[in-house]
Write a protein that holds these residues in place. Structure first.
Motif, PDB file in Angstrom:
ATOM      1  N   ARG A   1       9.919 -15.981   6.713  1.00 24.35           N
ATOM      2  CA  ARG A   1       9.550 -17.387   6.945  1.00 24.35           C
ATOM      3  C   ARG A   1      10.768 -18.245   7.268  1.00 24.35           C
ATOM      4  N   LEU A   2      11.901 -17.946   6.617  1.00 22.59           N
ATOM      5  CA  LEU A   2      13.112 -18.733   6.833  1.00 22.59           C
ATOM      6  C   LEU A   2      14.024 -18.118   7.891  1.00 22.59           C
ATOM      7  N   ASN A   3      13.494 -17.122   8.604  1.00 24.54           N
ATOM      8  CA  ASN A   3      14.231 -16.513   9.712  1.00 24.54           C
ATOM      9  C   ASN A   3      15.560 -15.910   9.248  1.00 24.54           C
ATOM     10  N   ALA A   4      15.540 -15.253   8.100  1.00 24.90           N
ATOM     11  CA  ALA A   4      16.743 -14.600   7.580  1.00 24.90           C
ATOM     12  C   ALA A   4      17.244 -13.565   8.573  1.00 24.90           C
ATOM     13  N   GLN A   5      18.562 -13.489   8.708  1.00 20.79           N
ATOM     14  CA  GLN A   5      19.152 -12.526   9.626  1.00 20.79           C
ATOM     15  C   GLN A   5      19.179 -11.116   9.043  1.00 20.79           C
ATOM     16  N   MET A   6      19.155 -11.024   7.723  1.00 26.52           N
ATOM     17  CA  MET A   6      19.161  -9.717   7.069  1.00 26.52           C
ATOM     18  C   MET A   6      18.259  -9.759   5.843  1.00 26.52           C
ATOM     19  N   ILE A   7      17.483  -8.697   5.652  1.00 24.79           N
ATOM     20  CA  ILE A   7      16.614  -8.554   4.486  1.00 24.79           C
ATOM     21  C   ILE A   7      16.890  -7.186   3.873  1.00 24.79           C
ATOM     22  N   MET A   8      17.235  -7.185   2.580  1.00 28.09           N
ATOM     23  CA  MET A   8      17.520  -5.936   1.868  1.00 28.09           C
ATOM     24  C   MET A   8      16.617  -5.862   0.642  1.00 28.09           C
ATOM     25  N   CYS A   9      15.812  -4.814   0.556  1.00 24.51           N
ATOM     26  CA  CYS A   9      14.898  -4.644  -0.575  1.00 24.51           C
ATOM     27  C   CYS A   9      14.975  -3.220  -1.106  1.00 24.51           C
ATOM     28  N   ALA A  10      14.878  -3.095  -2.417  1.00 25.06           N
ATOM     29  CA  ALA A  10      14.705  -1.792  -3.059  1.00 25.06           C
ATOM     30  C   ALA A  10      13.476  -1.913  -3.948  1.00 25.06           C
ATOM     31  N   PRO A  11      12.285  -1.643  -3.412  1.00 28.45           N
ATOM     32  CA  PRO A  11      11.035  -1.904  -4.138  1.00 28.45           C
ATOM     33  C   PRO A  11      10.870  -0.994  -5.352  1.00 28.45           C
ATOM     34  N   CYS A  12      10.045  -1.461  -6.289  1.00 25.98           N
ATOM     35  CA  CYS A  12       9.667  -0.604  -7.415  1.00 25.98           C
ATOM     36  C   CYS A  12       8.275  -1.009  -7.896  1.00 25.98           C
ATOM     37  N   CYS A  13       7.680  -0.151  -8.731  1.00 25.09           N
ATOM     38  CA  CYS A  13       6.376  -0.419  -9.353  1.00 25.09           C
ATOM     39  C   CYS A  13       5.315  -0.769  -8.311  1.00 25.09           C
ATOM     40  N   HIS A  14       4.973   0.210  -7.487  1.00 24.51           N
ATOM     41  CA  HIS A  14       4.013   0.007  -6.398  1.00 24.51           C
ATOM     42  C   HIS A  14       2.587   0.094  -6.953  1.00 24.51           C
ATOM     43  N   LYS A  15       2.080  -1.013  -7.461  1.00 23.57           N
ATOM     44  CA  LYS A  15       0.788  -1.000  -8.153  1.00 23.57           C
ATOM     45  C   LYS A  15      -0.382  -1.449  -7.277  1.00 23.57           C
ATOM     46  N   GLU A  16      -0.118  -2.227  -6.252  1.00 21.29           N
ATOM     47  CA  GLU A  16      -1.199  -2.915  -5.547  1.00 21.29           C
ATOM     48  C   GLU A  16      -2.139  -1.969  -4.803  1.00 21.29           C
ATOM     49  N   LEU A  17      -1.616  -0.982  -4.097  1.00 22.56           N
ATOM     50  CA  LEU A  17      -2.457  -0.151  -3.239  1.00 22.56           C
ATOM     51  C   LEU A  17      -3.108   1.021  -3.967  1.00 22.56           C
ATOM     52  N   ARG A  18      -2.544   1.434  -5.083  1.00 20.85           N
ATOM     53  CA  ARG A  18      -3.057   2.632  -5.763  1.00 20.85           C
ATOM     54  C   ARG A  18      -4.556   2.527  -6.083  1.00 20.85           C
ATOM     55  N   PRO A  19      -5.052   1.410  -6.658  1.00 22.53           N
ATOM     56  CA  PRO A  19      -6.495   1.342  -6.950  1.00 22.53           C
ATOM     57  C   PRO A  19      -7.359   1.307  -5.690  1.00 22.53           C
ATOM     58  N   GLN A  20      -6.786   0.866  -4.575  1.00 20.37           N
ATOM     59  CA  GLN A  20      -7.563   0.771  -3.332  1.00 20.37           C
ATOM     60  C   GLN A  20      -7.612   2.096  -2.572  1.00 20.37           C
ATOM     61  N   LEU A  21      -6.691   2.988  -2.874  1.00 25.04           N
ATOM     62  CA  LEU A  21      -6.471   4.185  -2.067  1.00 25.04           C
ATOM     63  C   LEU A  21      -7.695   5.103  -2.069  1.00 25.04           C
ATOM     64  N   LYS A  22      -8.206   5.377  -0.885  1.00 27.63           N
ATOM     65  CA  LYS A  22      -9.294   6.333  -0.702  1.00 27.63           C
ATOM     66  C   LYS A  22      -8.754   7.492   0.131  1.00 27.63           C
TER      67      LYS A  22
END
Length: 407
Positions: free
Chosen positions: A281-302
Motif C-alpha cells: 500500500r505504501l509502495n515499499a521498495q523492499m519487503i522482507m518476511c519470514a512467515p510462521c504459524c500458517h493457520k488460516e488455510l489449513r481448515p479450508q484445505l480440501k
C-alpha cells in the motif's frame, strides 16, 4: 605515546609494516588501543579495508565508552591517519596475512614484537584479504550494540549460547545488502519499519549496516511487549543510534506515512499478510518476511482427489497448507509489481522458522498482472480455498479484526 615529536625507531618500524601490508594487499586489520589523546571516552580504533561503490577505502571503527562511530577514508590518506592516531595510543596490533606485529609502549621504551606466518604468494594474500572483506562487510563483531544485546561479551567475543543468533544476524544483513543494490531509489534517507522487532537483534544490525554504508537511515522497530520496547530504546541510546526508535504496538496501530523497506520476521499467521499489505500500500521498495504459524488455510484445505492419499497424513496437510499460503503471498507480490523470491533464510539447525519471502519493487509496474492473478485463482479452486487474508486486504474486502501476534 612517543616522548618526542618524531616517532621512535620501533614506532617507525611498525608504521613501515603497516604500509607494506597495505601495498602488498596482505593487510587484514589494525587495532590501536589504550588511547590517550584529546577525544574523550575513546577506547580503541579498528581499521579495515572495505569496498564502497567498488572502490577500496579505509574503514575505521572508533569505539567509545558509550557508542561506536564509523568513518571511511580514502586509501591515499590511510598512512597519515594511522600515524596520527598511533601517536596517541599506547598499543598497536597489526594483523596481516604474512605476519602479526605488536607495538607496546611503556615509560622506558617502545617494544616491538613480530610474529611471522606461513609465507603466501601475492595471489594467496589477495584471496585471503578478499575473503576477510566479505566476512566483515556486514556486521562488525566489535560493534558496541552487540555487547548491549548480549551477543558478545566485554572483550567483543561471541557468547557461545548466542552463536546461532549471530549466524542469523549476519545472514539477514547479507540478504538485505544484496537486495539493497536492486532498489530503484537513490535516497540516502531510507525509511525502514520492522514489525514484530522483539529484542531488536536484526533491527539494530540493519541500522548499523546502513549507517556504515554512509546512509542516513530512519529505522523503527514495532513491538507489542512494552518491556522489550523500553529495553531496545535504551540500547539504541547507549549505542548512539540517534535515528533508531521503537514503538509499542503492531501493524494495526502503527501506520507510517512513508515506507521504503518493510520487514516482518516471524509475524504470526495473518499478521504477515497485514504487514505485506502495508508494504504494498505504501509502495515499499523492499519487503522482507519470514512467515510462521500458517493457520488460516489449513481448515479450508480440501485435498484434490489425486493428493488425498498423501494429504491424509496430518503433517503433510500442514506442510501443504504452509506452502500454499506462502505461494499465494509470493504470487500476489509478483502480481503487484515485485520481483519475488522464496528461499531458505538460514539452515534449520539455526532456526526452524527459516523461510524468507523477499520482494523488490519493479520500476515498470502499472497495474496488477491478470495472468498471475488467474494462477492464484486456479490454485485456490484446486484446494477449495475461499479466502486468503492478503488477497482480501488488497481487494479492500477484509472484515475481521484479529490478525494474530508475534509468536
Amino acid at each position: 605515546m612517543s616522548d618526542s615529536t618524531s616517532p621512535s625507531a620501533q614506532e617507525q618500524q611498525f608504521l613501515d609494516a603497516v604500509q607494506q601490508a597495505l601495498e602488498t594487499q596482505s593487510f587484514e586489520r589494525l587495532i590501536l588501543s589504550q588511547y590517550k589523546g584529546e577525544m574523550q571516552q575513546l577506547k580503541k580504533m579498528t581499521f579495515r579495508l572495505i569496498e564502497l561503490q567498488q572502490q577500496p577505502v579505509l574503514n575505521v571503527l572508533y569505539r567509545h565508552k558509550t557508542q561506536d562511530v564509523t568513518k571511511n577514508y580514502p586509501i591515499s590518506d590511510a598512512m597519515q591517519i594511522i600515524a596520527e592516531h598511533l601517536a596517541c595510543c599506547k598499543q598497536g596490533n597489526l594483523f596481516a596475512s604474512t605476519q602479526d606485529v605488536q607495538l607496546k609502549r611503556n615509560k622506558k621504551k617502545d617494544l616491538l614484537t613480530i610474529t611471522q606466518k606461513t609465507t603466501m604468494t601475492k595471489t594467496d594474500a589477495h584471496a585471503t584479504q578478499t575473503h576477510d572483506r566479505s566476512k566483515h562487510r556486514f556486521v562488525e563483531q566489535e560493534s558496541l550494540f552487540l555487547q548491549h544485546l548480549g551477543i558478545t561479551d566485554a572483550q567483543g567475543q561471541i557468547i557461545p549460547s548466542m552463536a546461532r543468533k549471530w549466524k542469523q544476524i549476519n545472514k539477514f544483513v547479507e540478504i538485505f545488502s544484496g537486495a539493497l543494490t536492486q532498489l530503484s531509489t537513490q535516497d540516502q534517507n531510507l525509511r525502514v519499519v520492522d514489525f514484530g522487532s522483539g529484542k531488536g537483534y536484526l533491527t539494530f544490525a540493519l541500522y548499523d549496516y546502513l549507517a556504515k554504508q554512509q546512509q542516513v537511515p530512519f529505522v523503527t522497530g514495532v513491538e507489542l511487549n512494552e518491556k522489550m520496547v523500553q529495553f531496545c530504546q535504551h540500547v539504541a541510546e547507549a549505542s548512539g543510534f540517534n535515528q533508531l526508535d521503537f514503538f509499542q504496538g503492531d501493524v494495526r496501530t502503527y501506520q507510517p506515512e512513508r515506507l521504503d523497506v518493510m520487514i516482518a520476521l516471524h509475524a504470526c499467521d495473518v499478521a504477515t499478510d497485514f504487514a505485506i499489505h502495508t508494504g504494498i500500500r505504501l509502495n515499499a521498495q523492499m519487503i522482507m518476511c519470514a512467515p510462521c504459524c500458517h493457520k488460516e488455510l489449513r481448515p479450508q484445505l480440501k485435498s484434490p482427489e489425486v493428493l488425498k492419499p498423501m494429504l491424509h497424513f496430518g503433517i503433510h496437510a500442514g506442510q501443504q497448507a504452509e506452502m500454499l499460503t506462502d505461494t499465494i503471498r509470493a504470487l500476489l507480490l509478483k502480481a503487484y509489481g515485485y520481483e519475488t523470491k522464496v528461499f531458505e533464510f538460514v539452515a534449520l539447525e539455526h532456526t526452524s522458522k527459516n523461510k524468507m519471502i523477499l520482494a523488490t519493487k519493479r520500476a515498470d509496474f502499472v497495474a496488477p498482472d491478470t495472468v498471475v492473478l488467474a494462477q492464484i485463482e486456479a490454485l485456490k479452486n484446486m484446494y477449495g480455498i475461499q479466502k486468503h487474508s492478503l488477497e482480501l486486504l488488497l481487494n479492500n474486502q477484509w472484515d475481521q479484526q484479529d490478525i494474530g501476534s508475534k509468536c
